[in-house]
Structures are given as structure tokens and as C-alpha cells.
Motif scaffolding. Sequence first.
Motif, PDB file in Angstrom:
ATOM      1  N   ASN A 121      34.014  48.424  33.268  1.00 18.21           N
ATOM      2  CA  ASN A 121      35.186  47.636  33.655  1.00 18.21           C
ATOM      3  C   ASN A 121      35.233  47.391  35.162  1.00 18.21           C
ATOM      4  O   ASN A 121      35.608  46.310  35.611  1.00 18.21           O
ATOM      5  N   ILE A 122      34.838  48.417  35.928  1.00 18.96           N
ATOM      6  CA  ILE A 122      34.775  48.242  37.387  1.00 18.96           C
ATOM      7  C   ILE A 122      33.677  47.229  37.736  1.00 18.96           C
ATOM      8  O   ILE A 122      33.873  46.335  38.558  1.00 18.96           O
ATOM      9  N   PHE A 123      32.524  47.372  37.096  1.00 23.43           N
ATOM     10  CA  PHE A 123      31.394  46.460  37.325  1.00 23.43           C
ATOM     11  C   PHE A 123      31.773  45.031  36.941  1.00 23.43           C
ATOM     12  O   PHE A 123      31.448  44.077  37.657  1.00 23.43           O
ATOM     13  N   ASN A 124      32.464  44.871  35.803  1.00 26.70           N
ATOM     14  CA  ASN A 124      32.854  43.539  35.339  1.00 26.70           C
ATOM     15  C   ASN A 124      33.683  42.801  36.383  1.00 26.70           C
ATOM     16  O   ASN A 124      33.447  41.625  36.669  1.00 26.70           O
ATOM     17  N   VAL A 125      34.673  43.494  36.938  1.00 27.88           N
ATOM     18  CA  VAL A 125      35.585  42.841  37.879  1.00 27.88           C
ATOM     19  C   VAL A 125      34.938  42.653  39.247  1.00 27.88           C
ATOM     20  O   VAL A 125      34.887  41.536  39.782  1.00 27.88           O
ATOM     21  N   LEU A 126      34.436  43.734  39.833  1.00 30.04           N
ATOM     22  CA  LEU A 126      33.953  43.660  41.203  1.00 30.04           C
ATOM     23  C   LEU A 126      32.601  42.954  41.325  1.00 30.04           C
ATOM     24  O   LEU A 126      32.405  42.122  42.227  1.00 30.04           O
ATOM     25  N   MET A 127      31.673  43.247  40.420  1.00 30.81           N
ATOM     26  CA  MET A 127      30.343  42.650  40.535  1.00 30.81           C
ATOM     27  C   MET A 127      30.240  41.312  39.817  1.00 30.81           C
ATOM     28  O   MET A 127      29.753  40.329  40.391  1.00 30.81           O
ATOM     29  N   ILE A 128      30.696  41.252  38.566  1.00 26.80           N
ATOM     30  CA  ILE A 128      30.507  40.010  37.807  1.00 26.80           C
ATOM     31  C   ILE A 128      31.388  38.890  38.351  1.00 26.80           C
ATOM     32  O   ILE A 128      30.914  37.785  38.627  1.00 26.80           O
ATOM     33  N   VAL A 129      32.685  39.179  38.527  1.00 32.09           N
ATOM     34  CA  VAL A 129      33.567  38.158  39.109  1.00 32.09           C
ATOM     35  C   VAL A 129      33.129  37.858  40.544  1.00 32.09           C
ATOM     36  O   VAL A 129      33.089  36.699  40.967  1.00 32.09           O
ATOM     37  N   MET A 165      39.330  56.592  38.364  1.00 34.03           N
ATOM     38  CA  MET A 165      40.468  55.929  37.721  1.00 34.03           C
ATOM     39  C   MET A 165      41.217  55.044  38.722  1.00 34.03           C
ATOM     40  O   MET A 165      41.679  53.948  38.379  1.00 34.03           O
ATOM     41  N   ALA A 166      41.333  55.526  39.970  1.00 29.20           N
ATOM     42  CA  ALA A 166      42.008  54.743  41.003  1.00 29.20           C
ATOM     43  C   ALA A 166      41.238  53.457  41.293  1.00 29.20           C
ATOM     44  O   ALA A 166      41.829  52.384  41.479  1.00 29.20           O
ATOM     45  N   VAL A 167      39.901  53.553  41.325  1.00 28.33           N
ATOM     46  CA  VAL A 167      39.076  52.365  41.547  1.00 28.33           C
ATOM     47  C   VAL A 167      39.211  51.409  40.363  1.00 28.33           C
ATOM     48  O   VAL A 167      39.241  50.179  40.547  1.00 28.33           O
ATOM     49  N   LEU A 168      39.310  51.964  39.144  1.00 31.52           N
ATOM     50  CA  LEU A 168      39.499  51.140  37.948  1.00 31.52           C
ATOM     51  C   LEU A 168      40.773  50.299  38.066  1.00 31.52           C
ATOM     52  O   LEU A 168      40.751  49.077  37.859  1.00 31.52           O
ATOM     53  N   VAL A 169      41.886  50.956  38.407  1.00 29.85           N
ATOM     54  CA  VAL A 169      43.160  50.240  38.557  1.00 29.85           C
ATOM     55  C   VAL A 169      43.114  49.313  39.771  1.00 29.85           C
ATOM     56  O   VAL A 169      43.565  48.163  39.720  1.00 29.85           O
ATOM     57  N   GLY A 170      42.540  49.807  40.881  1.00 26.99           N
ATOM     58  CA  GLY A 170      42.461  49.014  42.096  1.00 26.99           C
ATOM     59  C   GLY A 170      41.654  47.739  41.910  1.00 26.99           C
ATOM     60  O   GLY A 170      42.016  46.677  42.441  1.00 26.99           O
TER      61      GLY A 170
END
Length: 322
Positions: free
Chosen positions: A79-87, A277-282
Motif C-alpha cells: 500500500n505504501i509502494f502503491n501510493v508513493l512509488m506508483i502514483v 503504520m504511520a508511513v501507511l497513513v501518512g
Amino acid sequence: MEIILDILFLIGGLALILIGANCLTDGSAAVAKKWGVSDLVIGLTIVALGTSAPELVVSLMSSFSGSTEMAIGNVVGSNIFNVLMIVGVTAVVLPIKVAKTNMTNEIPLVILSALAVVFCANDMLLDGASENILSRIDGIILLLFFAIFMRYTFSIAKNGTSSDSDAPVKSMPGWKSALFILFGLAGLIFGGQLFVNGASNVARALGASESLIGLTLVAGGTSLPELATSVTAALKKNSGIAIGNVIGSNIFNSFFILGTSATITPLKLGGITNFDMAVLVGSALLFWFVGWFFKTRTITRIEGALMVACYIAYTTVLIMSA
């Protein structure tokens, strides 16, 4: 020599997972089309689940083999990869126009899915427990959230309010659909076993924790379908699919995959910390922030580069603190 063999198993398993997910998606979509299901519903359900199939298989296989840290790390890391890297990478390739409905409806659901995982997984902080566990009750709660999301998805399809996700489905004979589905399932199952075993052995050989491998290597590998789909959609100037793919994948991962895995086998978080978890929400909040504030519903190349830099910084911190 053994680590080279494990790496080959890991790569071969991932290849089987990706090929299997593609075959299963195409076969299932063709069958659904024959039954009169609209392209829009197929895109919002079967195709969305198809791109999340690698995460589902890896998390389930990890749960069954007792590698619960990898199961959770895979979802959180993906989920972190999807938002930060893919987007981020997609925006660097071509700035992404974000629909107003995405900003007001779907991206807030991504934030909600991240918060739901954080609250369900924080037994030590909230209840004073001795360890953090996603219990079967937590899994059922996440699956209930998923059911609400699916109800919302079908209401969108019925009202025809999200035509961006309406992708044409290839027709194929019944026998060919059946072969695609069977081959896809076989690829996912055997590929999942090879991938999890290879990743676990590599982690042990390198002295790395399963949580670290799950959050980085496994998460990045299983997110390849989303990366390919979003970049291709961006190059075709179809920003709706590029954004919708990430939104759907993150919600599927948090609610359905973690919910299913925890319902089958309670998942101990182990090395998955509140920093992760904080990075996930952030990352979910940053997704909403860059789309809404800096420029009128457009994620620019600079903002995309910022998101990629955030992911690199997060991964660096993980490796340095391992």
C-alpha cells in the motif's frame, strides 16, 4: 549456492504469480462477459482483484506457513509502494488529473482503510496487550468494511458515475476461458509457494527479518501489476484508470486481503511497527493532499518526484535500522 537457488525460486515464483494473475483475470472477465456482466462492473471487481491477486496469494501462503510478519508486511508495504512509488512514478511520466469524485469519495476510503488497519493492529497501545495481533475479530471487521466498499462500488456501476474504469473485455470461447482460469489458479498457487519459500530463505540467509523483506522486496514485487497498469494508463492519457487502479488495490489489500488472512489465521505483527503504520497513513494523506491543494486536482511531476523521494527515504530508514 543455496541463496542463488532461493533467489531463482523467488524470481520464478513471482513470474508465475504475475502470469497467473493475468490469465485468471482475462479468463474470469471473459466468463463474466458471457453472463451479461457489464465491463464497468468487471473492471471494478474482477480486474481490481486480479491486480491484487499477487498480494492475496503471498499473504495467504505466508499465513499458512506461519510467516505472519511477511503476510502483514506485504500488505502494508504494498500500500505504501502503491501510493508513493506508483502514483509518484506515474505522475513523473505524465501529470495525473484527479477526478473530483476521487478526491471526495475514493481517496478518503484509502485513508479510512489505512486507519482501520492501524487501529485493529494496535493492541499494545489501545488495550495494553503484550503483543500486537490482527485477530479473527479484527479480520471480520475488515471484511465488513470490504463488504461496504463493494456495495458502494456496485452503486457506482449501477448509476454509471465512474466511466473511467470502463475497460473493454476480450471475448474468448468457453474452453479457452476455463483453461485461462485453471492455468491462472495453478500459477498463483505454485508461484505463491515458491515466492514465499524463496523470500523467507533469502531473509534468513541475509540476516534480515521477514518484516523487512515483506515491507520492501515482497511488497515491491507483488505490486508490479499495479505499476505496469498505472504507467501504461498514464501514457495513454487515461488518468482515471491510473488513479483508480491504486485506489482499488489499496482498499482490496487492507480490507479484503488482510481481513481474509486474519480471519483464517490470527496475524502477529512482530517487526511491523507503528513507524510503518504511520508511513501507511501518512502516504494516504499525502495522496489526498497533493491531489487537492498544490494545483487544481492535478498531481504534477514535482509532486510525483516528492512522493518517490519519500518512498526512498522510508526504505532507507528501514534498511539502516535493520
